[in-house]
Design an enzyme around this catalytic site. Structure first.
Site, mmCIF file in Angstrom:
data_model
loop_
_atom_site.group_PDB
_atom_site.id
_atom_site.type_symbol
_atom_site.label_atom_id
_atom_site.label_comp_id
_atom_site.label_asym_id
_atom_site.label_seq_id
_atom_site.Cartn_x
_atom_site.Cartn_y
_atom_site.Cartn_z
ATOM 1 N N SER A 1 -10.803 -8.255 -5.668
ATOM 2 C CA SER A 1 -9.627 -7.533 -5.185
ATOM 3 C C SER A 1 -8.413 -8.456 -5.130
ATOM 4 O O SER A 1 -8.542 -9.661 -4.856
ATOM 5 C CB SER A 1 -9.910 -6.967 -3.790
ATOM 6 O OG SER A 1 -8.728 -6.519 -3.161
ATOM 7 N N TYR B 1 -12.325 -7.774 4.714
ATOM 8 C CA TYR B 1 -12.542 -7.196 3.384
ATOM 9 C C TYR B 1 -12.202 -8.232 2.304
ATOM 10 O O TYR B 1 -12.987 -8.471 1.379
ATOM 11 C CB TYR B 1 -11.685 -5.945 3.199
ATOM 12 C CG TYR B 1 -11.678 -5.429 1.779
ATOM 13 C CD1 TYR B 1 -12.809 -4.805 1.237
ATOM 14 C CD2 TYR B 1 -10.556 -5.560 0.968
ATOM 15 C CE1 TYR B 1 -12.820 -4.348 -0.067
ATOM 16 C CE2 TYR B 1 -10.557 -5.092 -0.341
ATOM 17 C CZ TYR B 1 -11.686 -4.495 -0.852
ATOM 18 O OH TYR B 1 -11.691 -4.046 -2.149
#
Length: 349
Positions: free
Chosen positions: A142, A167
């Site tokens: 990501s 995350y």
């Protein structure tokens, strides 16, 4: 090839499956179908690919009603025992891991979900790839790993040691774990840092979905950092094309890599990281205007401070993607938004 795609009830996994299902490859889709967001969307994706809801049983492979080369299994990557059984039975050539607990802000309030899915689940997948001789592991990372980095555009040669959400930290851990397995066991691994993916069948927790829903329902939208945000919005079909090209070309050692000046995005092991982004950041207010124009309706805006765990801007350097694959995402933001709005109005009609 026989391909395992994890996360096929998810947004990107569904679109990748739709692209690959027309090929001669044999595909197994895997997803735990958790209730993080509206299950109607997840089951809608499965149904569109011929997986009938009433046939789904935990840890049991079922055949698609529409595609002879596609089967689906409801399974959690944290379930190591049944994951190994699947690998032993199917003998996959390639694994594409798109399964993960998604969401930056959700990771602040529910950290355990990220450790189980994104860390333990990914470790189990790496072990399965090692034990069953996978030829290439491609996995989703990501843009959030860039954290507090301010040098733009973000490059895979940049240090990414300052994530600001669990995350992001879990995605960074995936890259580190993958490198270990590439170095120790010579498994080709390729990590893909996705930049703000959007499009039809998108996640209901993301801005495009939330903005569209609220504007239609005459509710105000929350605009964070007082609208002073930039995002490298990347249309989902562009992401999927990038995954396909990478999948077909396993990572190789970088002959120029040196420990005296280590490049974080490559290695002397068969390991590589790529950014996949549009390379053209869009102002949040321009993004909202594109939604308003597509709907023919103005939004009422709540202007708010930046959220915890969020970053003010993202911008992908895709030089490596262009050099290695002659490819660059290029969908215009208004074209992409219009396609999403069309899907949304049909799905929720």
């Amino acid at each position: 090839m026989k391909i395992l795609i994890t996360g096929t009830a998810g947004f990107i996994g569904y679109h990748l499956l739709k692209k690959l299902i027309s090929t001669d490859n044999h595909i197994v889709g895997l997803d735990n179908i958790n209730d993080y967001y509206d299950l109607r969307v997840k089951y809608g994706r499965l149904d569109d690919c011929g997986i009938l809801i009433q046939n789904i049983r935990l840890n049991q492979l079922i055949q698609s009603e529409k595609h002879d080369n596609y089967r689906f299994i409801k399974m959690d990557l944290a379930d190591q025992k049944n994951l190994y059984k699947l690998f032993e039975k199917e003998r996959f050539d390639v694994v594409i891991n798109l399964a993960a607990q998604a969401g930056v802000r959700y990771s602040i309030t529910n950290p355990d979900a990220y450790l189980q899915s994104n860390v333990i689940g990914f470790h189990n997948l790496l072990e399965a790839c090692r034990n069953y001789k996978i030829k290439h592991l491609v996995y989703a990372s990501s843009s959030s790993v860039y954290g507090w980095n301010e040098k733009m555009p973000f490059s895979t040669s940049d240090n990414v040691d300052h994530p600001i959400s669990l995350y992001a930290a879990s995605k960074k851990s995936n890259e580190l774990m993958a490198h270990c397995y590439s170095a120790l066991y010579d498994i080709p691994t390729t990590g893909l840092r996705f930049f703000t993916v959007y499009g039809p069948w998108g996640r209901p927790d993301m801005a495009l979905f939330l903005f569209t829903k609220n504007i239609i329902e005459n509710k105000p939208i929350d605009v964070y950092n007082f609208g002073k945000m930039k995002r490298d919005f990347t249309y989902v079909d562009d992401i999927v094309e990038g995954i396909k090209r990478v999948m077909e070309n396993p990572a190789k050692p970088n002959p120029n890599w040196t420990g005296n000046s280590p490049d974080p995005g490559s290695s002397k092991a068969p390991y590589k990281i790529y950014n996949i982004g549009n390379n053209e950041p869009v102002l949040l207010m321009d993004f909202i205007e594109a939604i308003e124009d597509a709907l023919g309706k103005k939004a009422e805006k709540n202007m708010l401070p930046i959220q915890q765990g969020d970053v003010p801007a993202s911008h992908a350097d895709v030089t490596d993607l262009i050099q290695d694959f002659s490819y660059k995402p290029d969908t215009n933001i208004r074209d992409g938004v219009n396609k999403f709005i069309k899907w949304y109005l049909e799905f929720y009609r």
